[in-house]
Design a protein around this motif. Structure first.
Motif, PDB file in Angstrom:
ATOM      1  N   ALA A 192      39.475  89.350  41.988  1.00 14.83           N
ATOM      2  CA  ALA A 192      39.383  90.134  40.754  1.00 14.83           C
ATOM      3  C   ALA A 192      38.031  90.821  40.639  1.00 14.83           C
ATOM      4  N   SER A 193      37.000  90.245  41.261  1.00 13.65           N
ATOM      5  CA  SER A 193      35.670  90.841  41.120  1.00 13.65           C
ATOM      6  C   SER A 193      35.345  91.819  42.250  1.00 13.65           C
ATOM      7  N   VAL A 194      36.334  92.148  43.077  1.00 18.44           N
ATOM      8  CA  VAL A 194      36.122  93.135  44.137  1.00 18.44           C
ATOM      9  C   VAL A 194      36.319  94.517  43.509  1.00 18.44           C
ATOM     10  N   ARG A 195      35.182  95.229  43.305  1.00 17.46           N
ATOM     11  CA  ARG A 195      35.230  96.468  42.525  1.00 17.46           C
ATOM     12  C   ARG A 195      35.172  97.717  43.405  1.00 17.46           C
ATOM     13  N   LEU A 196      35.544  98.824  42.795  1.00  9.13           N
ATOM     14  CA  LEU A 196      35.415 100.166  43.384  1.00  9.13           C
ATOM     15  C   LEU A 196      36.003 100.232  44.791  1.00  9.13           C
ATOM     16  N   SER A 197      35.262 100.787  45.768  1.00 10.38           N
ATOM     17  CA  SER A 197      35.924 101.017  47.063  1.00 10.38           C
ATOM     18  C   SER A 197      35.771  99.841  48.024  1.00 10.38           C
ATOM     19  N   PHE A 198      35.276  98.695  47.530  1.00 14.84           N
ATOM     20  CA  PHE A 198      35.128  97.539  48.423  1.00 14.84           C
ATOM     21  C   PHE A 198      36.481  96.929  48.774  1.00 14.84           C
ATOM     22  N   ASN A 199      36.523  96.257  49.891  1.00 17.12           N
ATOM     23  CA  ASN A 199      37.722  95.539  50.354  1.00 17.12           C
ATOM     24  C   ASN A 199      37.421  94.053  50.410  1.00 17.12           C
ATOM     25  N   ALA A 200      38.441  93.230  50.312  1.00 18.89           N
ATOM     26  CA  ALA A 200      38.267  91.787  50.514  1.00 18.89           C
ATOM     27  C   ALA A 200      39.594  91.197  50.942  1.00 18.89           C
ATOM     28  N   VAL A 201      39.530  90.224  51.814  1.00 15.32           N
ATOM     29  CA  VAL A 201      40.761  89.581  52.280  1.00 15.32           C
ATOM     30  C   VAL A 201      40.584  88.075  52.199  1.00 15.32           C
ATOM     31  N   PHE A 202      41.570  87.451  51.598  1.00 16.91           N
ATOM     32  CA  PHE A 202      41.589  86.030  51.333  1.00 16.91           C
ATOM     33  C   PHE A 202      42.606  85.418  52.289  1.00 16.91           C
ATOM     34  N   VAL A 203      42.163  84.465  53.100  1.00 17.04           N
ATOM     35  CA  VAL A 203      43.081  83.851  54.073  1.00 17.04           C
ATOM     36  C   VAL A 203      43.227  82.380  53.708  1.00 17.04           C
ATOM     37  N   GLU A 204      44.452  81.888  53.675  1.00 17.58           N
ATOM     38  CA  GLU A 204      44.685  80.464  53.419  1.00 17.58           C
ATOM     39  C   GLU A 204      45.271  79.831  54.670  1.00 17.58           C
ATOM     40  N   ALA A 205      44.548  78.831  55.186  1.00 19.73           N
ATOM     41  CA  ALA A 205      45.002  78.159  56.408  1.00 19.73           C
ATOM     42  C   ALA A 205      45.016  76.650  56.161  1.00 19.73           C
ATOM     43  N   ASP A 206      45.872  75.938  56.912  1.00 17.08           N
ATOM     44  CA  ASP A 206      46.056  74.506  56.656  1.00 17.08           C
ATOM     45  C   ASP A 206      44.756  73.717  56.688  1.00 17.08           C
ATOM     46  N   ALA A 207      44.000  73.853  57.765  1.00 13.07           N
ATOM     47  CA  ALA A 207      42.806  73.025  57.895  1.00 13.07           C
ATOM     48  C   ALA A 207      41.585  73.682  57.259  1.00 13.07           C
ATOM     49  N   ALA A 208      41.442  74.966  57.413  1.00 15.04           N
ATOM     50  CA  ALA A 208      40.254  75.658  56.886  1.00 15.04           C
ATOM     51  C   ALA A 208      40.275  75.746  55.371  1.00 15.04           C
ATOM     52  N   GLY A 209      41.464  75.741  54.777  1.00 15.57           N
ATOM     53  CA  GLY A 209      41.566  75.989  53.336  1.00 15.57           C
ATOM     54  C   GLY A 209      41.464  77.480  53.083  1.00 15.57           C
ATOM     55  N   GLN A 210      40.717  77.850  52.036  1.00 13.06           N
ATOM     56  CA  GLN A 210      40.635  79.269  51.691  1.00 13.06           C
ATOM     57  C   GLN A 210      39.354  79.892  52.244  1.00 13.06           C
ATOM     58  N   VAL A 211      39.505  81.042  52.903  1.00 13.76           N
ATOM     59  CA  VAL A 211      38.363  81.753  53.480  1.00 13.76           C
ATOM     60  C   VAL A 211      38.437  83.185  52.972  1.00 13.76           C
TER      61      VAL A 211
END
Ligand SMILES: NC(=O)c1ccc[n+]([C@@H]2O[C@H](COP(=O)([O-])OP(=O)(O)OC[C@H]3O[C@@H](n4cnc5c(N)ncnc54)[C@H](OP(=O)(O)O)[C@@H]3O)[C@@H](O)[C@H]2O)c1
Length: 435
Positions: free
Chosen positions: A282-301
């Protein structure tokens, strides 16, 4: 590869395209020549730059390198071809030709890979060459290599990302300034954040190509752009954004790729969605990009940064150039395409998410019960209901728990037929919400 006086071997580089990204690649190649030689263990020699119009002014690129004959350039004993022309043809033909010649490829061409990746990766395999494409998704953000290498020992379940800067710019402005879509689109075009023809961005096609590439890598399966459900932002209204805001949400264009519960399929979709203000996306503003990956062992990255622009994209291109060049120097190849999982691409009806539905309702007794029964009948469980206004302007805002797209569509069809419901004013998916 050939040896030069300084004993370092020379890698012959061809650049296809000298536009927004290509011109920055040419500049950085020149500016950082010595560092590249030290990092790679070989000198780069830029042999030629293929463009459409040879008469254009190309500051920083020696005129003798410019050519309109891309084929001739490719056939001149090239080690690495950097393709930054974009589009399907002639990029596809030229890449296949270069691979046949044994050249490795660095490209940022998401449209091409999301449609014809299989053909291109097969040609790379057959010719023992590399195809690297970090810049094709989320510009400068290191994302594909972490998925292909760092997270390859884990099981990715879900990817949730903001992968198009133009639409994120528009939605941020609509949210923060209360402006209308058309008004902000004009501003984005004036500032150079949106193209004169903004279709590929605002209708979600660009994000869909990136989603296909991400899903293929994350789930070790082949997903093409034709497998991706795609809905853009051109129908998102200032009222939708305000309604979301009033409930503590922000509207984002999301690319979502999810493994199905039985782990046999994958649903890949691009659409506007409400994200709780507390979620990092939600706080990724304007022309920035962000990718959220959910994996079993790593959790959220989460990966965050500049998703486009000449220099940021060139950074990813040059990272790939160094990587494929190191492979060339040591006589190796990087990992090829990994599609062993062969998951079924599932239709949107199989997607499971939460929904926010805005209903204009009749001012009559029993309305709430009738509506609640309709949701229950289709197994869509209600999380929150809020009533706004009264009389002829009575609205019910319903937020659901997880439901399939199919169940929601059936619920909406029945709601539309009820006398208690005068209009289904808006429906939006809700992502990133824990309950
Ligand atoms: N721009 C970004 O921020 C960004 C971000 C991530 C990925 N990408 C990807 O990077 C690639 C390049 O994008 P860009 O923005 O740099 O594009 P661009 O500014 O339009 O530049 C394209 C270049 O390719 C040349 N070209 C096009 N068609 C050609 C043809 N048929 N024969 C020879 N040359 C041809 C053009 O020549 P002329 O100069 O003579 O017209 C121009 O130099 C695309 O795949 C894009 O999706 C771009």
């Amino acid at each position: 590869m050939s040896a030069n006086k300084a004993e370092l071997p020379v890698l012959r580089i061809a650049l296809l395209g000298a536009g927004v990204v290509g011109s920055e690649v040419a500049r950085l190649l020149k500016d950082n020549e010595e560092d590249f030689a030290a990092r790679v263990g070989a000198k780069f020699e830029l042999v030629g730059v293929a463009v459409r119009d040879a008469k254009k002014d190309r500051a920083g690129i020696p005129a003798n390198l410019i050519t309109t004959d891309a084929e001739k350039l490719l056939d001149d004993n090239i080690d690495v071809v950097i393709e930054l022309m974009g589009g399907i043809e002639p990029a596809k033909y030229l890449i296949l030709r270069a691979l046949k010649n044994g050249s490795s490829i660095v490209t940022a061409n998401k449209a091409l890979l999301a449609k014809y990746g299989a053909e291109i990766f097969a040609a790379a395999e057959a010719n023992d060459a590399d195809v690297y494409y970090e810049a094709a998704v989320a510009g400068a953000i290191p994302l594909l290599r972490p998925l292909r290498e760092s997270l390859v020992g884990d099981k990715v379940r879900r990817i949730l990302g903001i992968v198009n800067g133009t639409t994120n710019f528009i939605l941020t402005k609509m949210d923060e300034e209360g402006s209308d879509y058309t008004e902000v689109l004009k501003e984005a075009q004036a500032l150079g954040y949106a193209e004169t023809d903004p279709t590929a961005d605002v209708e979600g096609h660009d994000a869909a190509a990136k989603a296909a590439i991400l899903a293929s890598l994350a789930f070790h399966t082949r997903v093409t752009i034709d497998d991706v459900y795609c809905e853009g932002i051109s129908k998102v209204t200032a009222a939708d954004i305000k309604a979301a805001k009033d409930m503590g949400f922000v509207v984002k264009l999301l690319a979502v790729a999810e493994l199905s519960d039985d782990e046999k399929g994958v649903v890949v979709r691009v659409h506007p969605a409400m994200v709780p203000k507390s979620h990092p996306l939600a706080s990724v503003r304007l022309s920035f990009n962000a990718v959220f990956v959910e994996a079993d062992a790593a959790g959220q990255v989460m990966f965050y940064g500049r998703g486009a622009g000449g220099a940021p994209t060139a950074s990813a291109v040059l990272g790939d150039l160094v990587a494929v060049s190191r492979n060339k120097v040591s006589g190796r190849r990087g990992p090829g395409e990994s599609v062993y999982a062969e998951l079924a691409p599932l239709p949107i009806s199989a997607a499971k998410t939460r929904y926010s539905i805005n209903l204009k309702v009749a001012d009559q007794p029993g309305v709430l019960a009738t509506i609640a029964n309709t949701f229950a009948k289709h197994d869509v469980s209600i999380q929150v209901v809020r009533q706004d206004g009264h009389g002829d302007a009575a609205f019910l805002l319903v937020r659901t728990h997880l439901a399939t797209d199919k169940a929601l569509s059936q619920t909406l069809a029945e709601l539309k037929s009820l006398s208690a419901v005068s209009e289904v004013v808006g429906v939006m998916r809700v992502e990133g919400s824990a309950n």
